[in-house]
Write an enzyme that holds these catalytic residues in place. Sequence first.
Site, PDB file in Angstrom:
ATOM      1  CE1 TYR A 120      -3.013  -2.860   0.462  1.00  0.00           C
ATOM      2  CE2 TYR A 120      -3.990  -2.552   1.964  1.00  0.00           C
ATOM      3  CZ  TYR A 120      -3.957  -3.251   1.280  1.00  0.00           C
ATOM      4  OH  TYR A 120      -4.863  -4.634   1.059  1.00  0.00           O
ATOM      5  CE  LYS A 164       4.242 -17.741  -0.362  1.00  0.00           C
ATOM      6  NZ  LYS A 164       3.668 -18.703  -0.054  1.00  0.00           N
ATOM      7  CG  ASP A 195       1.594 -20.039   1.567  1.00  0.00           C
ATOM      8  OD1 ASP A 195       2.115 -19.639   2.545  1.00  0.00           O
ATOM      9  OD2 ASP A 195       1.765 -20.066   0.985  1.00  0.00           O
ATOM     10  CG  ASP A 219      -6.865  -5.019   4.487  1.00  0.00           C
ATOM     11  OD1 ASP A 219      -7.828  -4.976   4.927  1.00  0.00           O
ATOM     12  OD2 ASP A 219      -6.857  -4.537   2.821  1.00  0.00           O
ATOM     13  CG  ASP A 223     -11.981  -8.260   6.309  1.00  0.00           C
ATOM     14  OD1 ASP A 223     -11.217  -7.670   7.135  1.00  0.00           O
ATOM     15  OD2 ASP A 223     -12.381  -7.838   4.800  1.00  0.00           O
TER      16      ASP A 223
HETATM   17 MG    MG Z   1     -10.021  -4.367   5.179  1.00  0.00          MG
END
Ligand code: MG
Length: 325
Positions: A120, A164, A195, A219, A223
């Site tokens: 980001y 990773k 993963d 992020d 979730d």
């Molecule tokens: Mg989000």
Amino acid sequence: MSSKGAWKVAVVPGDGIGPEVLRSALAVLDAAGAKFEQVLVEIGFGRWKRLGLAMADEDLETIKQCDCVLLGAITTPPDPDYRSILLRLRKELDLYANIRPFRSKAIDLIIVRENTEGLYSGLEEVGAEEARTLRVVTRRGSERIAEKACEIAAKKKRLTIVHKSNVLQSDRLFLKTCQAVAMRRGIQSEEMLVDSAAYNLVVNPQRFDVIVTTNLFGDILSDEAAGVVGSLGLCASANVGMNSALFEPIHGSAPDIAGKGIANPLGAIRSAAMMMEWMGETEKATRIEAAVQWALDNDIKTPDLGGGCSTEDVTDAVADYLERP
Ligand code: MG
Ligand code: NAI
């Protein structure tokens, strides 16, 4: 804190269910006896539609003059002309740590997500045939997020560094830096590929106490953790910097249920509790958390959790519980 000694909070209702759940959070803070000055800041997609501007420089200045921000949710349309307000606020206030607690019978985990760099970074080259996004990992950025994660892990237990680095060279710097900080601070740490972490979060969530990871991975994993807890609507977050902080539920503006009065307010209420904790009002934070837990234990739930209560029912129940002698 301002010179008068009262905390000044920028209150940003935002879009969709944002204003609905923020109203609940403010009602519960009031019931808990929280005292602070509120500065209403109306920014977001609605404002952009009305005035062609989502957030003016003056709004940013107003926010910077407050001690922290309490936010509902903001719609980010898939329009290349629209700059995400949240990304801008995180950058401008340098809110480098995104702290997301997940608590239920299945899980008791805090995800500490690096909030200013990674994928980001905002460094993108977009052509018709090829588009690139630059993933940025710095030693300083990794060090300060690792410090924050260790601070939290000291009170919990194990720290899991999620990365990773078998594929991404940039993650080697992240991993090595986090390991060095954990070692220096005497925090027990392990590492895990992202993963594998995604898999373990579903099959064996109890194995995690604190996860520290880069921006995009954090992020997505958060979730996923919200899914393990049972609903996005239950989960809170704090975006913390050196001098400022922003508290918001982790869900978005949920246009599909906006205006129906059924949004789960508990994520926003828990975000308000995190704000109390940040202000040093630990007793109020603990009481709000207990009231939320009481509502859940007594099946006072919105439809996302299989209940039949409205946003207002849940808010009133939590507030009434807090006002009991
Ligand atoms: Mg989000
Ligand atoms: P979303 O989190 O708004 O909704 C995803 C699903 O979860 C929807 O079915 C929604 O109804 C449900 N949901 C979310 N919060 C809920 C709550 N409190 N109670 C009950 N159900 C709830 O994510 P979506 O749909 O991907 O994004 C909608 C908009 O929100 C987009 O414009 C997105 O950019 C924005 N967004 C904003 C965030 C923020 O302000 N921090 C975070 C995530 C998305």
